[in-house]
Design an enzyme around this catalytic site. Sequence first.
Site, PDB file in Angstrom:
ATOM      1  CG  HIS A 408      -2.061   0.958   1.061  1.00 15.80           C
ATOM      2  ND1 HIS A 408      -1.999   2.254   1.477  1.00 15.80           N
ATOM      3  CD2 HIS A 408      -3.282   0.805   0.475  1.00 15.80           C
ATOM      4  CE1 HIS A 408      -3.138   2.854   1.175  1.00 15.80           C
ATOM      5  NE2 HIS A 408      -3.925   1.996   0.567  1.00 15.80           N
ATOM      6  CD  GLU A 461      -8.866  -3.953  -3.445  1.00 16.80           C
ATOM      7  OE1 GLU A 461      -9.915  -4.539  -3.115  1.00 16.80           O
ATOM      8  OE2 GLU A 461      -8.845  -2.918  -4.099  1.00 16.80           O
TER       9      GLU A 461
END
Length: 520
Positions: A408, A461
């Site tokens: 991320h 996700e």
Amino acid sequence: MIVSGVGDSVGGMAAETHVVSDVMSAPVLTAAEDDVLATVGERMMGAGVSSVIVVDDARPVGILTERDLVRFAASGDDARTSVVRDWMTADPDTVEPDSGVAEAYQRLADRGYRHFPVVADGALVGVVSLRDLLSVASIQPVTDPGQIEAPPGLEGVIVAETTVGDVRGQEGFYHYRQYSAVDLAAHVTLEDAWYLLFEGSLPDVTERERFIDEIRPLRAIPDPVIDVLPAIARSSSSIMEGLRSAVSLVGATSDMQATLDIDHAQRRADALRICAVVPTLIMAMYRLRNGEEPIAPRDDLGYGANYLWMMDGTDHDVDVGRAVEQYQMTTIDHGFNASTFTARVICSTGADVGAAVVGGIGALSGPLHGGAPSRALDLLDAIGTEDNARPYLVDAVNNGEKIMGFGHRVYKTDDPRSTFLRGVAERIGAEKIDFAKHVERTVVDVLAELKPGRDLYANVEFYAGVVMDHCGLPRDLFTPTFASSRVIGWCANILEQAADNRIIRPSARYVGPPPPQPLP
Ligand SMILES: CC(C)(COP(=O)(O)OP(=O)(O)OC[C@H]1O[C@@H](n2cnc3c(N)ncnc32)[C@H](O)[C@@H]1OP(=O)(O)O)[C@@H](O)C(=O)NCCC(=O)NCCS
């Protein structure tokens, strides 16, 4: 022009301390003065370079560049009989390997060259291009010394003030307005969080009822849109693609005006309409693509349960409906992510709310942003067994692949959304949860070994796919489901942007050939 360092350092060394030998290319493609142009041109193409240094022994006597070949091509002469001597620039300016990058750039820029032979003790040792020099220096026009060099991907750059929410990457925490987003997902409904984002506070009982009465009728797809939805569904290659067109039509048929020309109440009304209708559009598009009729929303169901109802017309387990709603709540907003930023940029031009949301949908559809959850589940399928996890992942990372659902831009520790959704998946007894946890641990270990210092962990996700899969959502609905609630975050940001707007218009650094060049 002045040349200054990019931030404090580049590649561990201050840019000002770089010398030409740090960035030059060597060995160099060379030619002799008597070589014919056809051969030299072919060698340049083969090596993928745009210049060749012409040498006599090791001494550079000329330089032949793509520009010379263009001039030659315009002359109509025969490349098999013309020789380098006649088309090269003789006695080229040279630079020494220990010359400073700033000084070399200045000379190239002043003289309009793109390449310098690098020469030590009269012998050619390398070639340096404008592009090489720019790779370690930030060029700022002296006429505008106030310009700021932003890092690639705008990482860490603050471009606005917001009260919508924020992400604290080092702590693994994010919030909507003043409340932890994970706490909200655990304890309130999606409509309450939506109200919070639009109005700034959580609703009391009366406010909640009034808000729900306001948004319910807005969930219906406007007639002019429903008429053309089957054609949109047929001609789109994905639900996200169809959604983009459908939202655009909602904007047009609702006569949405430029945000610049309307007041907050009208902008809010436009935003509510779009947020309310997006889930209905997603499910209508899904069903039409499967040759089925859309199903109208129901008033007696919670947000997630209604979403599933519109998918297949059946009543789902309450906990399953709530799990979907909780996923939708975790993804409403997340700082200045790519799609939110896109929506704000479009709004900053004064464009209408529909246009800004269409842009957000486009940005979210990319695999590096919202397109990852189905790919994360594909990864679990591809790994297949616990024993295969490590060899599969080591291979993938060594081949330069990105492991979907990991890493991320902002989180350098556990992504709180992934931790929360792992808990949701455990609570609902998702079939793939044990395997997914094994794979998560293995990915984190493998990435720590093969990509040390990058702090890569599961992102939202990874477990989103596991939760949605268990709740019966097929993979082509994963990214659209992300969009179904992120639209609320986009709209909260659009309203904020419109309320205190200045057009977002940054600059870029030109790195092409020095202009103006004579027309060929
Ligand atoms: C999310 C993401 C786009 C962030 O990108 P970013 O902040 O620009 O980070 P980078 O892509 O520059 O990655 C930094 C380094 O970590 C590595 N890395 C990042 N994510 C990785 C992943 N999922 N698998 C393997 N390596 C990864 C990169 O290869 C890079 O290594 P390098 O220093 O050797 O070049 C990126 O982590 C990614 O592509 N993840 C997979 C897609 C995904 O899950 N997206 C959903 C996001 S919510």
